[in-house]
Design a protein around this motif. Structure first.
Motif, PDB file in Angstrom:
ATOM      1  N   HIS A 184      -6.218  66.550 -68.444  1.00  0.00           N
ATOM      2  CA  HIS A 184      -7.472  66.313 -67.726  1.00  0.00           C
ATOM      3  C   HIS A 184      -7.383  65.031 -66.903  1.00  0.00           C
ATOM      4  O   HIS A 184      -7.775  64.984 -65.747  1.00  0.00           O
ATOM      5  CB  HIS A 184      -8.640  66.201 -68.713  1.00  0.00           C
ATOM      6  N   ARG A 222      -4.748  63.487 -65.808  1.00  0.00           N
ATOM      7  CA  ARG A 222      -3.802  63.611 -64.690  1.00  0.00           C
ATOM      8  C   ARG A 222      -4.411  64.415 -63.546  1.00  0.00           C
ATOM      9  O   ARG A 222      -4.210  64.092 -62.377  1.00  0.00           O
ATOM     10  CB  ARG A 222      -2.509  64.276 -65.168  1.00  0.00           C
ATOM     11  N   LEU A 223      -5.141  65.468 -63.913  1.00  0.00           N
ATOM     12  CA  LEU A 223      -5.776  66.272 -62.851  1.00  0.00           C
ATOM     13  C   LEU A 223      -6.776  65.426 -62.082  1.00  0.00           C
ATOM     14  O   LEU A 223      -6.833  65.455 -60.850  1.00  0.00           O
ATOM     15  CB  LEU A 223      -6.464  67.505 -63.458  1.00  0.00           C
ATOM     16  N   LYS A 224      -7.555  64.653 -62.829  1.00  0.00           N
ATOM     17  CA  LYS A 224      -8.552  63.798 -62.184  1.00  0.00           C
ATOM     18  C   LYS A 224      -7.856  62.787 -61.264  1.00  0.00           C
ATOM     19  O   LYS A 224      -8.242  62.605 -60.107  1.00  0.00           O
ATOM     20  CB  LYS A 224      -9.374  63.085 -63.256  1.00  0.00           C
ATOM     21  N   LEU A 225      -6.801  62.186 -61.772  1.00  0.00           N
ATOM     22  CA  LEU A 225      -6.071  61.201 -60.967  1.00  0.00           C
ATOM     23  C   LEU A 225      -5.457  61.826 -59.719  1.00  0.00           C
ATOM     24  O   LEU A 225      -5.357  61.188 -58.679  1.00  0.00           O
ATOM     25  CB  LEU A 225      -4.953  60.580 -61.798  1.00  0.00           C
ATOM     26  N   ALA A 226      -5.020  63.051 -59.849  1.00  0.00           N
ATOM     27  CA  ALA A 226      -4.372  63.700 -58.713  1.00  0.00           C
ATOM     28  C   ALA A 226      -5.396  64.077 -57.646  1.00  0.00           C
ATOM     29  O   ALA A 226      -5.177  63.880 -56.455  1.00  0.00           O
ATOM     30  CB  ALA A 226      -3.612  64.939 -59.186  1.00  0.00           C
ATOM     31  N   TYR A 234     -12.089  71.134 -68.277  1.00  0.00           N
ATOM     32  CA  TYR A 234     -11.668  71.970 -67.151  1.00  0.00           C
ATOM     33  C   TYR A 234     -11.101  73.291 -67.674  1.00  0.00           C
ATOM     34  O   TYR A 234     -10.642  73.387 -68.808  1.00  0.00           O
ATOM     35  CB  TYR A 234     -10.572  71.262 -66.338  1.00  0.00           C
ATOM     36  N   LEU A 240      -8.479  75.037 -68.132  1.00  0.00           N
ATOM     37  CA  LEU A 240      -7.016  75.015 -68.140  1.00  0.00           C
ATOM     38  C   LEU A 240      -6.454  76.411 -68.385  1.00  0.00           C
ATOM     39  O   LEU A 240      -5.377  76.762 -67.898  1.00  0.00           O
ATOM     40  CB  LEU A 240      -6.492  74.051 -69.211  1.00  0.00           C
ATOM     41  N   TYR A 286      -0.627  69.184 -57.270  1.00  0.00           N
ATOM     42  CA  TYR A 286      -1.308  68.247 -58.184  1.00  0.00           C
ATOM     43  C   TYR A 286      -1.330  68.874 -59.575  1.00  0.00           C
ATOM     44  O   TYR A 286      -1.167  68.207 -60.584  1.00  0.00           O
ATOM     45  CB  TYR A 286      -2.769  68.003 -57.779  1.00  0.00           C
ATOM     46  N   SER A 291       0.495  67.617 -62.961  1.00  0.00           N
ATOM     47  CA  SER A 291      -0.312  67.278 -64.132  1.00  0.00           C
ATOM     48  C   SER A 291       0.265  67.888 -65.408  1.00  0.00           C
ATOM     49  O   SER A 291       0.012  67.410 -66.499  1.00  0.00           O
ATOM     50  CB  SER A 291      -1.752  67.758 -63.954  1.00  0.00           C
ATOM     51  N   PHE A 340       2.707  61.659 -54.846  1.00  0.00           N
ATOM     52  CA  PHE A 340       1.254  61.776 -54.913  1.00  0.00           C
ATOM     53  C   PHE A 340       0.612  60.541 -55.531  1.00  0.00           C
ATOM     54  O   PHE A 340      -0.567  60.509 -55.809  1.00  0.00           O
ATOM     55  CB  PHE A 340       0.852  63.012 -55.709  1.00  0.00           C
ATOM     56  N   SER A 394       0.736  57.268 -58.507  1.00  0.00           N
ATOM     57  CA  SER A 394       0.939  57.157 -59.945  1.00  0.00           C
ATOM     58  C   SER A 394      -0.014  58.076 -60.708  1.00  0.00           C
ATOM     59  O   SER A 394      -1.206  58.085 -60.467  1.00  0.00           O
ATOM     60  CB  SER A 394       0.697  55.714 -60.372  1.00  0.00           C
ATOM     61  N   MET A 395       0.549  58.862 -61.592  1.00  0.00           N
ATOM     62  CA  MET A 395      -0.301  59.696 -62.433  1.00  0.00           C
ATOM     63  C   MET A 395       0.027  59.432 -63.885  1.00  0.00           C
ATOM     64  O   MET A 395      -0.116  60.270 -64.733  1.00  0.00           O
ATOM     65  CB  MET A 395      -0.121  61.164 -62.079  1.00  0.00           C
ATOM     66  N   ILE A 452      -0.431  57.889 -67.488  1.00  0.00           N
ATOM     67  CA  ILE A 452      -1.549  57.517 -68.330  1.00  0.00           C
ATOM     68  C   ILE A 452      -0.988  56.528 -69.350  1.00  0.00           C
ATOM     69  O   ILE A 452      -0.015  56.836 -70.029  1.00  0.00           O
ATOM     70  CB  ILE A 452      -2.094  58.745 -69.091  1.00  0.00           C
ATOM     71  N   VAL A 484      -6.809  55.674 -68.255  1.00  0.00           N
ATOM     72  CA  VAL A 484      -6.466  55.948 -66.871  1.00  0.00           C
ATOM     73  C   VAL A 484      -6.572  54.672 -66.044  1.00  0.00           C
ATOM     74  O   VAL A 484      -7.609  54.041 -66.008  1.00  0.00           O
ATOM     75  CB  VAL A 484      -7.461  56.948 -66.273  1.00  0.00           C
ATOM     76  N   PHE A 528      -6.949  53.036 -62.420  1.00  0.00           N
ATOM     77  CA  PHE A 528      -7.385  53.564 -61.129  1.00  0.00           C
ATOM     78  C   PHE A 528      -6.595  52.849 -60.044  1.00  0.00           C
ATOM     79  O   PHE A 528      -6.983  51.816 -59.548  1.00  0.00           O
ATOM     80  CB  PHE A 528      -8.891  53.388 -60.945  1.00  0.00           C
TER      81      PHE A 528
END
Ligand SMILES: Cc1cc2nc3c(=O)[nH]c(=O)nc-3n(C[C@H](O)[C@H](O)[C@H](O)COP(=O)(O)OP(=O)(O)OC[C@H]3O[C@@H](n4cnc5c(N)ncnc54)[C@H](O)[C@@H]3O)c2cc1C
Lengths: 427, 495
Positions: free
Chosen positions: A405, A407-411, B200, B202, B451, B455, B477, B479-480, B482, B487, B489
């Protein structure tokens, strides 16, 4: 931002500390998002605002309203699809479809006259017919969205059968505007049922009622509505003729061509030894729309409204557990916990006292094999500040799911400008 | 189609990989000798072949997880394999990668009719699920023609459809829960026995993800009660276009039949020769329509359908009078693909979807293309939802014919996109339609899909080379990462 930008047609209206942006085309939405990113100033995305209370509150100095990005772009009854802008009022779309004897099969709750199509998709909010016809997510064929990166992206398509790449329509449905601002929606529509009838059984307790609903859903009779209103819940007015005041009511709906409805209703009646009555056509429709709009439960002061999604076989016990927990949490409480069941028991709507901790509700739901979601926080608590339960409006995610979740938000929204915190604190 | 060159650095890891895999799996579950690998060289698209470095056959989720951890550690790519019936080269092995086959995970774990579902392992065939609950009067609705062979895991990975999905939906509409093992071996569970899940969707993302996001190790499917009765109509038309118009008319009359299928002259001929279903050989088109439900409803709908069909110019209408006859009507349709083998050494099956209204135009163009490429085309399609299956007949032994068929196929798919449709309705992108993705989607649309990929599988170890024409590095894309569940920002990436 300028008070009024005619070029991009973004009308800004300021009320107190927050200002509201009303873009009326995709480029204008894009500009709003890009500005938000540039200024590092998040926006709260709203359609008509009818479901603003549902979920966690967003702290943003600006509101991005889709109310002016409205209207049906293309409706092709023969292709069973409609393309709409997100701010289109749900009621308006439903009227348009009804003129061609079609409907949104997922029977969306409105929860207010301001309800829009975009908000419905963002909340993935489906009504009683979900048991048979699927949820919003099953009917979103395609979309256009402005992501939190300020980019316009199209996903899905305009055809029912489509496996070209990932199914991003599913990701958008129910993402509460946290990944992108939907600017166009392609929805599958279906012919409206020719007629309907509801078989009404009175006097069953919860386990008996759920057992009957399960029996009906296991039957080949294609039921399209399965609800139970226990004694503690107000019966919608449409039922006053068929059930005595305060009596539990179990409802089973059949839709289709008249001869088929007739036949199946007879078979359903045969499933119970109890006396039954029935509601025809409009009378039946009005009861289901009352249920959809949650008329049976008026949430009082100091109460919260929850929706608990569980396997049907677990629902009667789950509801009882919640009710017991509620009672013991609020010694000497003035309110009775109240619940009613939709989706054949798969969905419990319940009003629980604010004294019952949100973590407890989530735990009970999870133990029953499902999950809970806070629909409306307690009013009284809201007056004296914020209801602590809103922080946990959505069921906690396990570690693996949470990482994805995030990572999806960040992307999709790397600077976190779209509805930050609407679902979870860190999304 | 150009297959990727194996990377020597990866090939050099074979020995280490096999050794590590044998430490967690018994001998019969790790295949690595040339003759053992032959069976895994290609899926349903036999024109593309390549032997994998090794094949592993884990027997449980734990074993899948252990295998993935090893391969992740060795940075070796993984290709999931269900039953190998896929029609887009999705399970085509990588010469420098390991194929993870789910065939040994074929237990039905739980049948729960009160909650309308069953929990099964990925290697269970589609048909076995329905068989397991048939005596109780239930079934699993999506019914791909390959259902006796294909695996439910493959169905989920491809979001497969079937002839009844017009009314009952495709795979994604008939699932409640999934368990998947991610690229790094971690286990993710989504959904369950309730009708929705927190967060979400998934499950929706994983369905149709073609083995690029995770290995599906458990599936909770929705089961439906079998309709009381089902009857089929076989209507004959003078032109395929007229049969297409009849489909639109049926829908305009407010009916959504369980299935609506069209076959053209060549398809009728070939199927009849193979299946002996009594199809009217020599006629231009047949339209098969099935209604199901209570008898009164089916009778009522059949009457109305007949009226519509007659008005649409059907020259002959047969209504099935027994279950045997209904199955016979379908036997011809279901045999359409294998029947092609009788009339052509090879065939290439296309799978675009178009708006129903564009049918006449697209069929006309396909006819033109057939002439200009000098390749015969048999048309079979799920007419109710506009999903076309033109079968291009060619001879792989004639040099250049395969390439010609590929080229013509690409033109047909572009045509589908041009009229507002899509490249694939149910067979998936795989390796076959990968390079056409840019025709349907622009760069930003494809970025959004990436994306999702990033993920789930940032190192792109799962089924690389499929679905995306160019897979960008996830770092592009931004930094992703965690950190400790929090997270950051980061600054917005500029691109
Ligand atoms: C004669 C014939 C008729 C067909 N008819 C239809 C039809 O009517 N409708 C239709 O939709 N399709 C049809 N197909 C296509 C095919 O059968 C389906 O796509 C099927 O779902 C593939 O299942 P499989 O188990 O064979 O998967 P495979 O071919 O082994 O794999 C397909 C893809 O899924 C991935 N995969 C497989 N298992 C898993 C797993 N457990 N986890 C993650 N990824 C996995 C693979 O990597 C690959 O990308 C037909 C094929 C044939 C040969």
């Amino acid at each position: 931002m300028d008070a009024r930008k005619t070029g991009a047609q973004i009308v800004v209206s300021a009320e107190g500390a927050t200002s509201t942006l009303y873009p009326d085309n995709t480029a204008a939405v894009q500009e709003c998002v890009q500005t938000a990113v540039r200024d590092g100033s998040p926006v709260e995305v709203v359609g008509g605002g009818s479901k603003r209370f549902y979920g966690r509150p967003v702290s943003a100095s600006r509101t991005l309203s889709l109310a002016k990005l409205s209207g049906v772009i293309d409706y092709q009854p023969a292709e069973l699809l409609v393309v709409v802008r997100p701010g289109t009022p749900l009621a308006e779309l439903e009227r348009t479809l009804a003129e061609s004897k079609q409907a949104l099969a997922f029977e969306p709750p409105h929860w207010g006259a301001e309800a829009t199509v975009g908000g419905t998709v963002a909340c993935n909010l489906s009504g009683p017919r979900r048991v048979r016809a699927g949820a919003v997510r099953d009917h979103l064929l395609g979309f256009e969205v402005v992501t939190g990166r300020g980019q316009i992206v199209r996903g899905g398509g305009r055809v029912v059968k489509n496996v070209t790449g990932y199914d991003l329509s599913k990701l958008m449905s129910g993402s509460f505007g946290t990944l992108g601002v939907l600017t166009e929606l392609v929805l599958k529509v279906l012919p409206a049922a020719e007629t309907e009838r509801t078989v009404v059984v009175t006097g069953l307790d919860d386990p008996e009622a759920i057992a009957l609903l399960i029996l009906a859903s296991r039957s080949p009779h294609n039921v399209s509505g399965l609800a139970h209103l226990p004694r503690v819940v107000r019966a919608p007015t449409g039922l006053s003729g068929v059930a005595a005041d305060g009596e539990p009511v179990t409802l089973i709906r059949l839709e289709g061509p008249a001869p088929s409805v007739e036949h199946r209703a007879r078979e359903i009646v045969g499933l119970t030894a109890r006396p039954t009555t029935s509601l025809e056509a409009e009378a039946s429709a009005s009861v289901w729309s009352a249920l959809r709009e949650l008329a049976p439960i008026a949430v009082g002061a100091g109460e919260r409204l929850w929706r608990v999604s569980v396997p049907p076989t677990a629902s009667a016990a789950c509801s009882a557990t919640l009710s017991t927990a509620a009672a013991s949490s609020a010694a000497g409480a003035t309110t009775t916990p109240r619940a009613f069941f939709d989706w054949g028991g798969g969905l419990i709507w319940c009003a629980l006292p604010a004294s019952l901790a949100a973590t407890e509700v989530h735990r009970v739901a999870q133990e029953a094999g499902g999950h809970a979601r806070l629909v409306r926080a307690a009013d009284a608590a809201q007056e004296s500040g914020r209801d602590e339960a809103v922080d946990q409006a959505f069921a906690p995610l396990d570690a693996a799911s949470r990482t994805i979740h995030q990572r999806l938000k960040l992307a999709f929204d790397p600077s976190g400008v779209l509805n930050p915190g609407r679902m979870y604190a860190d999304l | 189609m150009h297959l990727p060159e194996p990377d020597p650095a990866r090939l050099a890891k074979k020995e280490a990989a096999v050794k590590a895999l044998l430490a967690v799996l018994p001998r019969e579950c790790v295949l690595h000798s040339a003759e053992d690998l032959i069976a895994y060289e290609c899926d349903g698209v036999s024109a593309y072949r390549q032997a994998p470095m090794a094949v592993v056959l884990p027997r449980s989720t734990d074993e899948v997880s252990a295998v993935m951890k090893i391969l992740h550690g060795l940075e070796l790519p993984v290709v999931p394999w269900g039953a190998g019936t896929g029609l887009s080269g999705g399970a085509l092995p990588l010469g420098d990668g390991v194929t993870v086959a789910l065939a040994k995970m074929r237990r039905i774990l739980d049948i729960d009719l009160d909650n309308g579902c069953a929990v099964v392992q990925p290697g269970v065939t589609n048909a076995r699920i329905s068989q397991a609950v048939a005596t109780e009067g239930f079934y699993y609705a999506p019914d791909p023609s390959s259902q006796i062979a294909c695996s439910i895991g493959g169905n989920v990975a491809e979001n497969s459809g079937g002839v009844h999905c017009l009314k009952y939906g495709v795979t994604t509409n008939n699932l409640l829960g999934l368990e998947v093992v991610l690229a790094d071996g971690e286990v993710l569970r989504v959904g369950g026995k309730s009708l929705d899940a927190p967060g979400y969707d998934l499950m929706g993302l994983l369905t149709g993800s073609e083995g690029l996001l995770g290995i599906i190790t458990e599936v909770t499917v929705r089961l439906l009660r079998k309709p009381e009765t089902a009857r089929a109509v076989l209507a004959v038309f003078d032109t395929v276009e007229a049969s297409g118009q009849a489909v639109a008319d049926v829908i305009a009359a407010g009916m959504v039949p369980a299935g609506m299928e069209i076959m053209d002259k060549l398809a009728i001929e070939a199927s009849e020769d193979y299946a002996k279903a009594g199809y009217p050989v020599g006629k231009e088109a047949i339209l098969l329509i099935e209604h199901d439900g209570p008898e009164v409803e089916v009778d009522y709908l059949l009457q109305r359908t007949e009226v519509v069909l007659r008005a649409a110019g059907a020259t002959e209408i047969r209504v099935s009078k027994s279950e045997k006859e209904r199955l016979l009507f379908w036997a011809g349709r279901k045999a359409a693909f294998p029947a092609m083998g009788r009339i052509s050494p090879d065939y290439y099956c296309m799978d675009g979807t178009i708006p129903r209204g564009a049918l006449a135009k697209v069929l006309g163009k396909i006819r033109e293309l057939s002439g200009s490429y000098d390749l015969r085309v048999a048309n079979v399609f799920h007419a109710g939802d506009g999903n076309l299956h033109p079968l291009l007949l060619y001879d792989g032994n004639v040099p250049g014919e395969l390439e010609k068929a590929e080229q013509m196929g690409a033109e047909i798919l572009k045509l589908c996109v041009d009229v507002g449709g899509v490249l694939t309705g149910e067979h998936g992108v795989g390796i076959e339609k990968r390079d056409l993705m840019t025709y349907q989607f622009n760069e930003r649309d494809l970025d959004a899909m990436q994306y999702v990929k990033c993920s789930f599988d940032a190192e792109s170890l799962l089924n690389p080379g499929k679905m995306f024409p160019v897979l960008r590095r996830c770092a592009e894309f931004g930094s992703m990462h965690i950190h400790g569940g929090k997270v950051p920002f980061p600054e917005l990436e500029r691109f």
